[in-house]
Design an enzyme around this catalytic site. Structure first.
Site: not given
Length: 264
Positions: A243, A86
């Site tokens: 994610h 990320s």
């Protein structure tokens, strides 16, 4: 100006730098570190304003990349592989684009080199508004944070940033916990963190993007940008993950990293 990052070193072999995401710390990639430290020397870093690293008044990808380069310099590491998730993936890409001579290979977990719409505003607002007076346990903190953050899993992740104030530092008997994140600066600089890493590229070295199948952070419309900046990039997808793919299926994630790093 670069800052000296808090870090944890484990394992033996060629250096591999681990970079966590927003609101995280070096512990977030601990499971991956343990799975790879038999073949690489793992350097897990707390990025600025996160974990136990210094707080600064500025925060953008050029500055955070310089922190990583300064870390390499301080340890005499001429070249390393980078693995970032990320926000950490954007930091890793920034290092590769600005300092390609320092990067052996690059692994980017579930993020693209693009600008995203702001989507953490509610979390930032809630964490800053949350009243820590009288909180004596993480259970109490979780109940208060629930007023702002609905998902229990997200709250548990955020609450890892809650630390007990040492007795000698307490100035108010009613406040015994604090956030170790530099929330005001993260909030003020959030637009910079949502932005794409800077640099025209390309980085010609080996690059692996790993996507969670159920995550929307890497999309088909990002393909041209990825190819322009990282012409040697390949993409792997882990089914049944979002994610947080490295935490949801750590064995599958680590295996992809291992195969890539052994060939890079």
């Amino acid at each position: 100006m670069s800052v000296a990052l808090n870090h944890r070193i484990s394992g033996q072999g060629e250096p591999l730098i681990l970079l966590h995401g927003l609101f995280g710390s070096l512990e977030n990639l601990g499971g991956i570190a343990r799975r790879l430290e038999d073949g690489w020397q793992i350097h897990a870093l707390d990025e600025r304003n996160h974990g136990s690293s210094p707080h600064t008044d500025d925060m953008d990808y050029p500055a955070m990349a310089e922190d990583v380069v300064a870390y390499l310099d301080a340890r005499g590491i001429e070249k390393a592989s980078l693995l970032g998730h990320s926000m950490g993936g954007k930091v890793a890409m920034q290092v590769a684009l600005k300092h390609p001579e320092r990067v052996q290979s690059l692994i980017v977990a579930d993020i693209s080199p693009v600008t995203y719409k702001a989507h953490h505003d509610a979390i930032l607002e809630g964490m800053q508004q949350m009243d820590l007076r009288g909180v004596k346990s993480r259970t109490e903190a979780d109940a208060r944070l629930a007023e702002f953050v609905e998902m229990a899993g997200v709250r548990q992740f955020l609450l890892k940033n809650l630390e007990r104030i040492p007795a000698q530092e307490q100035v108010d008997d009613e406040v015994t916990f604090r956030w170790r994140l530099n929330l005001p600066v993260i909030d003020a600089c959030y637009g910079k963190l949502a932005a794409a890493p800077e640099g025209q590229g390309p980085f010609e070295g080996p690059v692996l993007f790993i996507k969670g199948a159920d995550s929307a952070y890497i999309q088909e419309k990002h393909r041209d940008t990825i190819r322009t900046l990282f012409p040697g990039a390949e993409l792997k997808i882990i089914e049944g993950t979002g994610h947080w793919l490295h935490a949801e299926k750590p064995d599958a994630f680590a295996m992809l990293c291992r195969r890539f790093l052994e060939q890079a």
